[in-house]
Design a protein around this motif. Structure first.
Motif, short mmCIF file in Angstrom:
data_model
loop_
_atom_site.label_atom_id
_atom_site.label_comp_id
_atom_site.label_asym_id
_atom_site.label_seq_id
_atom_site.Cartn_x
_atom_site.Cartn_y
_atom_site.Cartn_z
N HIS A 237 -1.22 58.43 49.35
CA HIS A 237 -0.89 57.15 48.72
C HIS A 237 0.12 57.34 47.59
N LEU A 238 -0.03 58.40 46.84
CA LEU A 238 0.94 58.67 45.78
C LEU A 238 2.33 58.95 46.37
N PHE A 239 2.36 59.60 47.50
CA PHE A 239 3.64 59.95 48.12
C PHE A 239 4.34 58.71 48.67
N THR A 240 3.59 57.73 49.11
CA THR A 240 4.18 56.54 49.71
C THR A 240 4.35 55.40 48.73
N GLY A 241 4.11 55.63 47.43
CA GLY A 241 4.36 54.61 46.44
C GLY A 241 3.20 53.70 46.13
N LEU A 242 1.95 54.17 46.30
CA LEU A 242 0.73 53.43 45.91
C LEU A 242 0.02 54.24 44.84
N PRO A 243 0.48 54.22 43.60
CA PRO A 243 -0.02 55.16 42.59
C PRO A 243 -1.47 54.90 42.16
N VAL A 244 -1.84 53.64 41.97
CA VAL A 244 -3.18 53.36 41.45
C VAL A 244 -4.25 53.73 42.48
N ARG A 245 -4.06 53.27 43.71
CA ARG A 245 -5.03 53.62 44.75
C ARG A 245 -5.08 55.13 44.97
N GLY A 246 -3.91 55.74 44.97
CA GLY A 246 -3.89 57.19 45.16
C GLY A 246 -4.57 57.95 44.04
N ALA A 247 -4.38 57.49 42.79
CA ALA A 247 -5.02 58.17 41.67
C ALA A 247 -6.54 58.03 41.72
N LEU A 248 -7.04 56.87 42.12
CA LEU A 248 -8.49 56.68 42.23
C LEU A 248 -9.08 57.59 43.30
N HIS A 249 -8.44 57.62 44.46
CA HIS A 249 -8.92 58.51 45.52
C HIS A 249 -8.86 59.97 45.07
N ALA A 250 -7.79 60.33 44.41
CA ALA A 250 -7.64 61.73 43.97
C ALA A 250 -8.69 62.10 42.95
N PHE A 251 -9.04 61.17 42.04
CA PHE A 251 -10.04 61.48 41.01
C PHE A 251 -11.42 61.68 41.63
N VAL A 252 -11.81 60.79 42.53
CA VAL A 252 -13.13 60.94 43.17
C VAL A 252 -13.18 62.23 43.99
N PHE A 253 -12.09 62.53 44.67
CA PHE A 253 -12.04 63.76 45.45
C PHE A 253 -12.16 64.98 44.54
N ALA A 254 -11.42 64.96 43.43
CA ALA A 254 -11.50 66.08 42.49
C ALA A 254 -12.90 66.19 41.88
N PHE A 255 -13.53 65.05 41.63
CA PHE A 255 -14.90 65.06 41.10
C PHE A 255 -15.85 65.73 42.09
N GLY A 256 -15.73 65.37 43.38
CA GLY A 256 -16.60 65.98 44.38
C GLY A 256 -16.37 67.47 44.51
#
Length: 722
Positions: free
Chosen positions: A656-675
């Motif tokens: 999502h970050l690569f395709t220009g969706l920064p907020v959604r991508g950051a949320l997914h990335a944070f939860v993934f990093a948390f796991g």
């Protein structure tokens, strides 16, 4: 002649004899006293009365005898009156009156109550009972096991122990063995005993939850109650709550850093072609593009070569991409990097807030609970007291534990020491009063309780204890003084019950065994009492260590300000320039949109020169060239889609970050990093007591988080791709 005179005399004699005999045969009425059941000695004798002797008559003449018989005919005896049976006690005999009791003496028992039973048992008795339980479990003796557990419960009550944690954990291990042996009911019984011995320990409730789950997995109401009790006990136990808060906070900080680095790297990869294109313009035309690219990489790696930590290389990457990204992406990176700059002080503050294990606060907790671990904690507090470093909570907890164990002299000394550290403290005054009460020094106990109530009117313990003093003292007072004394006892007990409704159901032990800990109340430390830890020292060390990893060898005062200033300057530069003066990728084909290469392009053009000719200038290019350009555009879009999906597979949210969706991508990335952080740190950073959930439980939670966020991210990417 003689015969005529003898016949009347004989008839008169017969009449007299007949009347006397009838009176003698009828029993006279009995008095009421004979009808009342009484002692044999008080009953009157029921002897038959003899008739009175006949009266002596003078010899009558012949003329008088017939006249007398005619005038006085014989009368029948009167009928006996009916006897009324009464249950009233017999009236006292008139000949032996009883004098009334004197008013100056009383028959009330004035024997003083026995003194309070001070505990004489300790850890040895607890260990003996625990050893008896282990032996009974080893020999599979259910009665012996139950008797040993009952003895442990009795000692817990007598010694006023809040939690026997180590014993409860041993019982839970026994419950697991019983469950393994297919004895579900026995496992539940042992787990219930563990909860009864340690009601404030979360592990005991979790053990009961597991025992009920193994015995009846469909009793959802009971399982829900066990889980709720375990959660409440965990939240109220500072070792659990602080340990979990520390692990959670550390996981959040690490996930934040990972999200910031992931977002920065993805955006750098996306803008790298434009960056290399602009850097190549800064060199002579004879320099190859790969050479300028290699030189750029060397420049970006300089902060790593100088060991400037993690933030300075991140700032260099931010400086490289800030002119090439959109405003929302720039805001996202600025927020993520600013949070990363605050990680060192936040980590230090987290350590200070969550520090508990191995500190004086843990010693205070063990002393308050009073279990087998309290002796070791008492030795630590005594050493700190001798060194002059002990604080009020430590000294008071030591005095309270000594009082409950029957060590009156040390308890009094340490209570007075606590009063010296905190003058007029109501809790310490109550301990002094309890010691005086146990030593039968009632005036001193009343004075101490009065001072405690005056110091803290909301504390029910001194009011309740002084009511016990008044009740005991009333038994030794005269009749005139008993009433006021009992009134004082009742008023004090009622005031204590108004402050604490649980005292409504509290009852004293029997007078034959007045156990001290069951009669008196000793107030525990307030939950609002600040914990004594060495958190300040640990905070400084952790802040320095994390700062060294993030910003290198900067001073602590500059470790936050310098990176924050760099983030602010670079973000401001990006917003001021607005992407002017640099190239960008074409929205259609991905080629560089550069005015230095094509001066005819407008300032804010989003298309390269070829795409402008194909899509905006109709008829300027040949149809074959247009077809080739369309194929190039489709190829580029397919390439972007494949890269986005591959990055999403590698790290959730990266696509999502690569395709220009920064907020959604950051949320997914944070939860993934948390796991991922939970999975790596499944053992936890801080020590928690007892039977922790274990690596398997945290690993299961991490896998659930990873699966959910990964699946949601890839599903959205696939939908966008289609």
């Amino acid at each position: 002649m003689v015969l005529s005179r003898a016949v009347p005399a004989l008839l008169a004699t017969v009449v007299l004899l007949s009347s006397s005999g009838g009176a003698a045969q009828i029993e006279p009425p009995r008095p009421v006293e004979e009808l009342t059941p009484d002692s044999p000695g008080s009953r009157p004798s029921r002897t038959r009365r003899e008739p009175p002797p006949p009266p002596v008559q003078a010899p009558a003449s012949d003329e008088e005898a017939p006249v007398t018989e005619a005038q006085e005919p014989p009368r029948a005896p009167a009928p006996a009156p009916p006897v009324r049976r009464s249950k009233r006690p017999p009236a006292p005999a008139s000949e032996a009156p009883v004098a009334p009791p004197p008013t100056t003496t009383s028959g009330r028992d004035r024997t003083p109550s026995p003194p309070l039973l001070v505990p004489t048992e300790g850890d040895d008795a607890l260990l003996h009972a625990f050893g008896a339980w282990k032996e009974a479990e080893r020999t599979r003796d259910p009665k012996g096991s139950r008797a040993a557990r009952d003895r442990l419960a009795e000692l817990r009550e007598t010694l006023a122990i809040a939690d026997l944690e180590s014993v409860s954990l041993a019982l839970l291990r026994g419950a697991r063995l019983r469950a393994t042996a297919k004895d579900g009911a026995g496992a539940v019984e042992l787990a219930q005993s563990a909860v009864a011995l340690s009601p404030d320990v979360a592990d005991a409730h979790w053990g009961l939850f597991r025992a009920h789950l193994g015995n009846d997995a469909f009793d959802f109401r009971r399982l829900w109650a066990d889980g709720g009790n375990a959660a409440r006990a965990a939240l109220t136990d500072p070792r659990w709550s602080r340990g979990m808060l520390g692990d959670l906070g550390a996981t959040v900080l690490v996930a934040w850093l990972a999200t910031a680095m992931a977002a920065l790297l993805v955006l750098f990869l996306r803008t790298l072609p434009s960056l290399v294109h602009d850097v190549h313009h800064a060199f002579p035309r004879g320099v190859a593009r790969w050479q300028t690219g290699a030189l750029l990489i060397l420049v970006l790696l300089l902060p790593w070569a100088f060991r400037l930590g993690l933030l300075f290389p991140s700032l260099v990457l931010f400086a490289a991409v800030t002119l090439y990204i959109e405003a929302k992406e720039r805001w996202l990176l600025a927020v993520l990097l600013a949070g990363a700059c605050l990680v060192p002080p936040l980590a230090g503050a987290l350590v200070q807030v969550t520090t508990f294990a191995g500190t004086p606060a843990e010693n205070v907790l063990q002393l308050e609970r009073g279990g087998l671990e309290a002796s070791h904690a008492a030795a630590h507090v005594q050493a700190r007291l001798e060194a002059g470093r002990a604080t009020y909570p430590e000294v008071y907890a030591l005095a309270r534990w000594e009082l409950r164990r029957g060590k009156l002299a040390p308890a009094r000394a340490h209570a007075e020491k606590a009063l010296a550290l905190r003058g007029g403290d109501a809790r310490a005054q109550t301990v002094v009063g309890n010691v005086a009460f146990a030593e039968n020094r009632w005036p001193e106990a009343i004075a101490a309780y009065t001072r405690a109530s005056e110091s803290d009117p909301t504390l029910p313990d001194p009011l309740w204890n002084v009511s016990r003093v008044y009740r005991r003292r009333a038994k030794t007072l005269s009749d005139d003084a008993v009433g006021p004394e009992l009134d004082r006892a009742q008023n004090s007990a009622a005031a204590a019950q108004r402050l604490d409704e649980r005292l409504m159901t509290k009852s004293d032990p029997p007078d034959s065994r007045p156990a001290m800990n069951l009669t008196l109340l000793t107030p525990a430390l307030s939950r609002t009492e600040p914990l004594v830890t060495d958190g300040a020292e640990r905070r400084a060390r952790v802040t320095a260590q994390v700062g060294q990893a993030l910003v290198g060898g900067l001073q602590p005062s500059a470790a936050v300000l310098v990176p924050l200033a760099g983030v602010a300057v670079l973000a401001g530069l990006g917003f001021l320039r607005g992407g002017r003066g640099v190239s960008r990728g074409c929205e259609k084909c991905g080629r560089a949109v550069c005015r230095r290469c094509d001066p005819e392009l407008v300032e804010d053009s989003q298309l390269c020169h070829q795409c402008v000719n194909v899509y905006t200038r109709r008829g300027k290019v040949a149809p074959m060239a247009r077809v080739n350009k369309e194929m190039e555009v489709r190829h580029h879009q397919a390439w972007v889609s494949r890269w986005a999906y591959a990055l999403g597979l590698l790290w959730s949210g990266a696509g999502h970050l690569f395709t220009g969706l920064p907020v959604r991508g950051a949320l997914h990335a944070f939860v993934f990093a948390f796991g991922i952080t939970v999975a790596i740190n499944r053992e936890g950073l801080l020590r928690t007591p007892g039977l922790s959930p274990g690596a398997a439980g945290w690993l299961a939670l991490a896998l659930v988080l990873l699966a959910v966020t990964w699946g949601a991210s890839l599903r959205h990417l696939a939908r966008e791709r289609s």
